[in-house]
Design a protein around this motif. Structure first.
Motif, PDB file in Angstrom:
ATOM      1  N   PHE A  29      15.454 -22.842  33.962  1.00 15.42           N
ATOM      2  CA  PHE A  29      14.660 -21.989  32.990  1.00 15.42           C
ATOM      3  C   PHE A  29      13.530 -22.335  32.764  1.00 15.42           C
ATOM      4  CE2 PHE A  29      11.650 -23.352  28.771  1.00 15.42           C
ATOM      5  CZ  PHE A  29      11.584 -22.088  28.387  1.00 15.42           C
ATOM      6  N   MET A  30      12.844 -22.408  34.089  1.00 18.28           N
ATOM      7  CA  MET A  30      11.363 -22.687  34.182  1.00 18.28           C
ATOM      8  C   MET A  30      11.188 -20.864  34.846  1.00 18.28           C
ATOM      9  SD  MET A  30       7.592 -22.957  33.228  1.00 18.28           S
ATOM     10  CE  MET A  30       8.338 -24.484  32.490  1.00 18.28           C
ATOM     11  N   ALA A  31      12.067 -20.973  36.403  1.00 16.70           N
ATOM     12  CA  ALA A  31      12.277 -19.917  36.745  1.00 16.70           C
ATOM     13  C   ALA A  31      12.130 -19.022  36.055  1.00 16.70           C
ATOM     14  CB  ALA A  31      13.194 -19.644  38.030  1.00 16.70           C
ATOM     15  N   GLY A  32      13.492 -18.874  35.214  1.00 19.60           N
ATOM     16  CA  GLY A  32      13.800 -17.347  34.088  1.00 19.60           C
ATOM     17  C   GLY A  32      11.902 -16.972  33.106  1.00 19.60           C
ATOM     18  N   LEU A  33      11.779 -17.787  32.868  1.00 19.92           N
ATOM     19  CA  LEU A  33       9.968 -17.729  32.273  1.00 19.92           C
ATOM     20  C   LEU A  33       9.760 -16.964  33.720  1.00 19.92           C
ATOM     21  CD1 LEU A  33       9.552 -20.297  29.926  1.00 19.92           C
ATOM     22  CD2 LEU A  33       9.887 -18.179  29.432  1.00 19.92           C
ATOM     23  N   THR A  34       9.130 -17.975  34.383  1.00 15.63           N
ATOM     24  CA  THR A  34       8.400 -17.118  35.660  1.00 15.63           C
ATOM     25  C   THR A  34       8.917 -15.282  36.312  1.00 15.63           C
ATOM     26  OG1 THR A  34       8.207 -18.988  37.122  1.00 15.63           O
ATOM     27  CG2 THR A  34       7.786 -17.603  38.323  1.00 15.63           C
ATOM     28  N   ALA A  35      10.144 -15.052  36.063  1.00 15.95           N
ATOM     29  CA  ALA A  35      10.360 -14.048  36.127  1.00 15.95           C
ATOM     30  C   ALA A  35      10.126 -13.320  35.115  1.00 15.95           C
ATOM     31  CB  ALA A  35      11.794 -13.754  36.456  1.00 15.95           C
ATOM     32  N   LEU A  36       9.969 -13.294  33.752  1.00 12.42           N
ATOM     33  CA  LEU A  36       9.786 -12.258  32.756  1.00 12.42           C
ATOM     34  C   LEU A  36       8.225 -12.399  33.052  1.00 12.42           C
ATOM     35  CD1 LEU A  36      10.333 -11.557  30.600  1.00 12.42           C
ATOM     36  CD2 LEU A  36       9.749 -13.541  29.766  1.00 12.42           C
ATOM     37  N   ALA A  37       7.502 -13.463  33.914  1.00 15.57           N
ATOM     38  CA  ALA A  37       5.690 -13.176  33.343  1.00 15.57           C
ATOM     39  C   ALA A  37       5.857 -11.943  34.788  1.00 15.57           C
ATOM     40  CB  ALA A  37       4.501 -14.474  33.546  1.00 15.57           C
TER      41      ALA A  37
END
Length: 348
Positions: A29-37
């Motif tokens: 989940f956090m990797a997905g948010l990081t990719a979005l950023a």
């Protein structure tokens, strides 16, 4: 970054992490948010660096995984090795890169709006020599964490025993000790940094002949400028692995199992208990009970002792401190070398 590319690429990244169990559920989940950023940035560079770091890092982790697992122990006393990375580990490596990426995205959008209004921006929309130091910080972050990952994952396979970089006589220490370095580890760190910097040169939208006469454009880079840029960033990233060793050797406690002589690794990069911790009842849980049981079985003789380091930070804290220092330090060096004020990071 075009969403048509970023969304499927992020989905593929998440799926790969899920199938190979390289990340915990919250880590995914956090990797997905990081990719979005990173995908919010107008350029492809930050997103590509994140993807390349993740793929190269997981590949380095998989090299001779069974062999590496036999060289250390986990907190419960079985064979060591890297398990699924947690959300904290994701943030330790990418939070600084995410912050700098968002800041530079805002900076570029300010310039785009300025150009749209018919005015000339203070900076360039392409990347010019002596340009945005925020970009240097982004590259430095991923060059340093890649160097550290490669140095840790491949350096432990060195045929020579590691030497403690924080000791005056560079004494030999068990494999996996924080602060332990080998020549092969340094070479591996250089390789990790080189991969990131090479990727940066391929995807960085450098100013060229086609931008020299445009509003928001800049003069073309010379070959010597490209060489200085690449060499400087590669060496700086490699130094990140050395800084991590110094910080780990000083600020992070390495715990050794008395019976096997092997270093004990904390799951998810967290701190490892010693026999003294369990005996004093400083913490509770399965690990504490296991350590206490082993001590009682040995007539209360310690089964886990400190090999080196102060118990001030865990591995995640050390990694973030290193990434922060190398990113900010890289921007400061670029600011000094190019003769531009560090306050330029706030200019549009």
């Amino acid at each position: 970054m075009q969403l048509a590319i970023a969304i499927p690429a992020t989905a593929a990244l998440v799926y790969r992490a899920y199938v190979r169990k390289s990340l915990t559920p919250f880590g995914i989940f956090m990797a997905g948010l990081t990719a979005l950023a990173h995908a919010i940035h107008p350029w492809n560079l930050p997103f590509v660096l994140l993807i390349v770091f993740f793929l190269a890092g997981t590949r380095a982790t998989a090299v001779k995984k069974e062999v590496k697992a036999s060289l250390t122990l986990d907190a419960q006393g079985s064979s060591g090795g890297e398990g699924p990375r947690t959300h904290v580990q994701v943030l330790a490596n990418s939070l600084m890169g995410s912050i700098l990426t968002l800041l530079h995205a805002y900076q570029l959008r300010q310039r785009r709006d300025t150009i749209g209004s018919g005015r000339a921006p203070e900076g360039t929309y392409c990347y010019s020599w002596a340009g945005d130091v925020l970009v240097v910080g982004i590259i430095c972050n991923y060059a340093a964490v890649a160097a550290d990952t490669f140095s840790s994952e491949l350096g432990i396979l060195s045929r020579t025993e590691p030497r403690l970089i924080t000791s005056l006589n560079l004494r030999k220490v068990p494999r996996g000790t924080n602060g332990g370095v080998t020549v092969w580890g340094l070479v591996a760190g250089f390789l990790g940094s080189l991969i990131i910097v090479t990727t940066s040169l391929l995807f960085l939208p450098m100013c060229g002949e086609h931008t020299s006469d445009q509003v928001g454009g800049g003069r073309p880079w010379t070959m010597s400028e490209r060489s200085i840029f690449a060499f400087g960033l590669t060496i700086w990233g490699t130094l990140g692995s050395l800084l991590d060793s110094f910080l780990g050797g000083w600020l992070q406690r390495s715990v050794r199992d008395v019976k096997t002589g092997k270093i004990i690794e904390g799951e998810g990069g967290v701190r490892v208990l010693t026999s003294a911790d369990a005996k004093a009842g400083l913490v509770s849980g399965k690990e504490s009970e296991a350590v206490a049981d082993k001590a009682r079985a040995k007539n209360n003789n310690p089964t886990r002792i400190v090999e080196t380091g102060w118990d001030l930070l865990d591995n995640n804290g050390v990694n973030f401190l290193m990434a922060f220092t190398m990113s900010v330090g890289g921007m400061a060096v670029a600011s000094w070398y190019w003769g531009i004020p560090i306050a330029s990071v706030w200019q549009g």
